[in-house]
Write a protein that holds these residues in place. Structure first.
Motif, PDB file in Angstrom:
ATOM      1  N   MET A   1       0.888  -1.709  -0.136  1.00 44.08           N
ATOM      2  CA  MET A   1       0.161   0.607   0.049  1.00 44.08           C
ATOM      3  C   MET A   1       0.955   0.920  -0.296  1.00 44.08           C
ATOM      4  N   ASP A   2       0.452   2.685  -0.503  1.00 40.51           N
ATOM      5  CA  ASP A   2       1.128   3.310  -0.693  1.00 40.51           C
ATOM      6  C   ASP A   2       0.856   4.581   0.743  1.00 40.51           C
ATOM      7  N   ARG A   3       2.137   4.990   1.228  1.00 35.98           N
ATOM      8  CA  ARG A   3       2.470   5.337   2.390  1.00 35.98           C
ATOM      9  C   ARG A   3       2.343   6.569   1.928  1.00 35.98           C
ATOM     10  N   LEU A   4       1.819   7.768   2.647  1.00 35.62           N
ATOM     11  CA  LEU A   4       1.530   9.089   2.112  1.00 35.62           C
ATOM     12  C   LEU A   4       3.095   9.827   3.299  1.00 35.62           C
ATOM     13  N   TYR A   5       3.602   9.090   4.172  1.00 33.81           N
ATOM     14  CA  TYR A   5       4.963   9.733   4.341  1.00 33.81           C
ATOM     15  C   TYR A   5       6.511   9.499   3.207  1.00 33.81           C
ATOM     16  N   LYS A   6       5.874   8.101   2.608  1.00 31.51           N
ATOM     17  CA  LYS A   6       6.742   7.745   1.483  1.00 31.51           C
ATOM     18  C   LYS A   6       6.692   8.887   0.237  1.00 31.51           C
ATOM     19  N   LYS A   7       5.145   9.010  -0.034  1.00 28.08           N
ATOM     20  CA  LYS A   7       4.853   9.557  -1.146  1.00 28.08           C
ATOM     21  C   LYS A   7       5.284  11.088  -1.423  1.00 28.08           C
ATOM     22  N   LEU A   8       5.309  11.299  -0.126  1.00 30.92           N
ATOM     23  CA  LEU A   8       6.064  13.099  -0.118  1.00 30.92           C
ATOM     24  C   LEU A   8       6.988  12.925  -0.251  1.00 30.92           C
ATOM     25  N   GLU A   9       7.666  11.885   0.123  1.00 29.68           N
ATOM     26  CA  GLU A   9       9.482  12.041   0.069  1.00 29.68           C
ATOM     27  C   GLU A   9       9.848  12.040  -1.275  1.00 29.68           C
ATOM     28  N   GLU A  10       9.197  11.094  -1.977  1.00 30.52           N
ATOM     29  CA  GLU A  10       9.858  10.454  -3.036  1.00 30.52           C
ATOM     30  C   GLU A  10       9.138  12.203  -4.604  1.00 30.52           C
ATOM     31  N   TYR A  11       7.736  12.650  -3.905  1.00 28.98           N
ATOM     32  CA  TYR A  11       7.576  13.991  -4.672  1.00 28.98           C
ATOM     33  C   TYR A  11       8.351  14.911  -4.577  1.00 28.98           C
ATOM     34  N   GLY A  12       9.137  15.068  -3.145  1.00 31.22           N
ATOM     35  CA  GLY A  12       9.697  16.260  -3.293  1.00 31.22           C
ATOM     36  C   GLY A  12      11.142  16.152  -4.245  1.00 31.22           C
ATOM     37  N   LYS A  13      11.354  14.937  -4.863  1.00 29.31           N
ATOM     38  CA  LYS A  13      12.588  14.067  -5.166  1.00 29.31           C
ATOM     39  C   LYS A  13      12.170  14.433  -7.009  1.00 29.31           C
ATOM     40  N   SER A  14      11.310  14.795  -7.209  1.00 31.07           N
ATOM     41  CA  SER A  14      10.559  14.780  -8.401  1.00 31.07           C
ATOM     42  C   SER A  14      11.505  16.467  -9.251  1.00 31.07           C
ATOM     43  N   ASP A  15      10.461  16.048 -10.541  1.00 28.15           N
ATOM     44  CA  ASP A  15      10.904  17.046 -11.273  1.00 28.15           C
ATOM     45  C   ASP A  15       9.965  17.922 -11.254  1.00 28.15           C
ATOM     46  N   PHE A  16       8.092  17.355 -10.882  1.00 30.95           N
ATOM     47  CA  PHE A  16       6.847  18.163 -10.861  1.00 30.95           C
ATOM     48  C   PHE A  16       7.345  19.779 -10.378  1.00 30.95           C
ATOM     49  N   TYR A  17       6.868  20.644 -11.371  1.00 31.30           N
ATOM     50  CA  TYR A  17       7.571  22.413 -10.782  1.00 31.30           C
ATOM     51  C   TYR A  17       6.046  22.422 -10.329  1.00 31.30           C
ATOM     52  N   PRO A  18       6.001  23.653  -9.262  1.00 29.90           N
ATOM     53  CA  PRO A  18       4.253  23.459  -8.862  1.00 29.90           C
ATOM     54  C   PRO A  18       3.946  24.773  -8.683  1.00 29.90           C
TER      55      PRO A  18
END
Length: 490
Positions: A1-18
Motif C-alpha cells: 500500500m502507498d504510505r503518505l510519508y513515502k509518497k511525499l518524500e518521493e514527490y519532493g525529489k521529483s521534477d514536478f514544478y508547482p
C-alpha cells in the motif's frame, strides 16, 4: 500500500514544478531557515483530500482504526482541540445539556460556548497534599445523570495531565444505561494501547468517542491527533461535518505524513520500542523512588479518590518534603542541568516521558534529581516550614457559559469581584484546566488561590487584563435578567 510519508518524500525529489500553493514553491532557497518545504504541498493529484478522503488519506485513517481496534479513526491536524470541538458538537444538539468533568481542558468549555450548551460539572476527587486532581467517581456521574435526565452526553478527561485514570468501563455503562454517549479526552493516553505496562485505553472499555494526541506521548509532530469513533451512539455524518468546520480547509501534509509515519513505526517496531522504553522507565522510577526530599510520587489506585489506574509514564516529582516549590525545582533542572520539564505546580514538577526517550535521557534526569536531593539533605531541619496548601471548592454556575461571555460586562479589581459572575476564563497553562469559567460565581477562596499562584511566579492566563489586576464580570442588571429568564423557563 502507498504510505503518505513515502509518497511525499518521493514527490519532493521529483521534477514536478508547482504552479500552485504553497507560496514557497517547494524551494528551500525561498525561506529563511531549514524547513521541510519539499514535502509541504496542497491537495494535488495523487495525494487525496482530508475533508473528502478516497485514496491515500482514506487508507491511512482506516489503518489507524485497525491499529487501535476501533470503528473509525479521523486525522485531526488542529490537535485534540479541534477533535474535542467536533465531538461535543456532534454529540449534543445546540442549546443542549452536557455533563463534563470540571477538570476538562478549556477546549471543552469553548465547545459549550460555541454550541450554547448548558453545562453540569462533576468534580474530581482531590489529593490534598500535592493538590492534583483524583479521578471521576462513577457514583457522582450516576447521581448527576439521575438528577438531570435531559443531559445528552458525558465527557471526562482520563488520564489527567498527572496520569490519573478513572473507571471508564463503569462510567461508560452508566452513560449507556441513560442512553447517552461517553466522550473521553484521552489526549495523554495515546500510548496506552501499545503496552500492558500502561492502563487499558478507553477505546477498549466502552467509550463512544476517544481522542488521542499523538504528539503528546508518541513520536509525531505537534498538532497531530486522532479522533476515534467507537460506536454508533454518535453520528459519523455529524462528526465529519464538524471536523470540516473546526479544522482548516488547507491541512498540512507535513503533519499528516508525520501521523502516517508514526503509526507505521508503531505497527512495525512498536513492541520492541515499548519493551525498551518501559524497561528504562521502570529502572528510572526505582532510582527516583530512593530520593528522600525530592520524592517520586508513586500514586496508587484508590477508589476513595476515584483513582482506578495510573499512567506510570508521568514522573511526578514532589517538593512537599523539601525547601523548594515546584517552580523552583523546575528552574534548577532547566538552568543547571538543561532538562526542560513538562509542567510545574505549587508542590511538584511533572516530567513527561515517551517511547522516544533514550537511556541517556533517563540517566541525566535521575542524576540531576539525585544531586538536588543530596543538596536538600544538607538543608534539612526538623523545623522545616510547612507551606500553606491551596484549598479548593466547587464554584456555583449562575449562568450558561455562552450567556456570560456574550452579556454586558464591566471590569472591576480582582479583590472586589467576590460574589460577582465571571465573564471570562482564568487558568494555569499548562495544563489549561480552568480555575474559573464564565458564568461561575467568584469566591474569596478562588481569589486567594489565584494570588498565591501569581506570587509564586506561576503563569496565570485567560483574563483579558494580562496584568491580572482586574476581572471582567457580568453586570448585576444582566445577571438579574438572566436569573428571571431562567425562573420563567422553569
Amino acid at each position: 500500500m502507498d504510505r503518505l510519508y513515502k509518497k511525499l518524500e518521493e514527490y519532493g525529489k521529483s521534477d514536478f514544478y508547482p504552479f500552485h500553493m504553497p507560496g514557497h514553491k517547494r524551494n528551500p532557497l525561498s525561506v529563511a531557515g531549514d524547513f521541510p518545504v519539499q514535502k509541504d504541498i496542497t491537495e494535488i493529484a495523487g495525494f487525496d483530500n482530508l475533508h473528502h478522503p478516497v485514496d491515500v488519506l482514506k487508507t491511512a485513517q482506516e489503518e489507524a482504526a485497525r491499529l487501535y481496534g476501533v470503528k473509525d479513526s479521523f486525522y485531526c491536524i488542529n490537535g485534540s482541540t479541534g477533535a474535542i470541538l467536533a465531538a461535543v458538537s456532534a454529540a449534543v444538539k445546540r442549546n443542549g445539556h452536557i455533563l463534563i468533568a470540571r477538570n476538562c481542558h478549556k477546549a471543552v468549555y469553548h465547545a459549550a460556548y460555541l454550541r450554547e450548551l448548558k453545562v453540569t460539572c462533576v468534580y474530581p476527587h482531590e489529593d490534598s497534599e500535592l493538590g492534583i486532581n483524583g479521578g471521576i467517581s462513577p457514583l457522582r456521574v450516576e447521581r448527576c445523570l439521575s438528577d438531570n435526565p435531559e443531559i445528552e452526553a458525558v465527557l471526562i478527561t482520563s488520564p489527567t495531565y498527572d496520569g490519573i485514570v478513572s473507571d471508564i468501563k463503569r462510567i461508560a455503562e452508566i452513560a449507556h444505561e441513560h442512553k447517552i454517549p461517553l466522550i473521553v479526552d484521552e489526549a495523554h493516553g495515546a500510548h496506552f494501547h501499545f503496552s500492558e505496562y500502561f492502563p487499558v485505553s478507553a477505546a477498549e472499555l466502552g467509550a463512544d468517542i476517544v481522542i488521542h494526541s499523538l504528539h503528546k506521548t508518541l513520536p509525531s509532530m505537534t498538532q497531530t491527533s486522532l479522533l476515534h469513533l467507537c460506536s454508533d451512539r454518535v453520528s459519523r455524518e455529524l462528526l465529519t461535518r464538524f471536523l470540516g468546520i473546526y479544522q482548516t480547509s488547507s491541512p498540512s501534509y507535513v503533519l499528516m505524513a508525520s501521523m502516517d509515519a508514526c503509526l507505521y513505526k508503531l505497527r512495525e517496531d512498536g513492541e520492541k520500542m515499548f519493551l525498551e522504553y518501559t524497561g528504562n522507565l521502570e529502572r528510572a522510577r526505582e532510582r527516583l523512588s530512593k530520593c528522600r526530599y525530592i520524592r517520586l510520587e508513586n500514586t496508587m489506585t484508590d477508589p476513595s479518590l476515584g483513582i482506578f489506574d495510573v499512567d506510570r509514564s508521568k514522573l511526578i516529582l514532589s517538593t512537599v518534603h523539601s525547601t523548594l516549590n515546584g517552580r523552583q525545582l523546575t528552574e534548577i533542572l532547566r538552568s543547571e542541568f538543561h532538562l526542560e520539564m513538562e509542567m510545574e505546580a505549587e508542590n511538584y514538577t511533572l516530567a513527561l516521558t515517551s517511547a522516544a526517550d533514550t537511556k541517556e535521557g533517563f540517566e541525566r534526569l535521575c542524576c540531576a534529581v539525585e544531586e538536588i536531593d543530596r543538596r536538600e539533605s544538607l538543608k534539612y531541619t526538623e523545623d522545616l516550614e510547612v507551606q500553606e496548601k491551596s484549598r479548593y471548592q466547587e464554584l456555583k454556575q449562575i449562568m450558561k457559559i455562552s450567556q456570560a461571555m456574550d452579556a454586558l460586562t464591566e471590569r472591576i479589581p480582582m479583590e472586589e469581584s467576590i460574589g460577582r459572575v465571571s465573564a471570562e476564563f482564568a487558568y494555569l497553562y499548562p495544563p489549561g484546566i480552568p480555575l474559573l469559567v464564565p458564568g461561575e460565581q467568584i469566591t474569596g477562596l478562588l481569589i486567594k488561590n489565584m494570588r498565591r499562584y501569581m506570587e509564586q511566579g506561576f503563569d496565570l492566563q485567560g483574563l483579558s487584563d494580562v496584568s491580572n489586576a482586574s476581572v471582567l464580570v457580568v453586570t448585576n442588571e444582566m445577571r438579574e435578567a438572566s436569573l428571571k429568564k431562567t425562573e420563567r423557563t422553569v
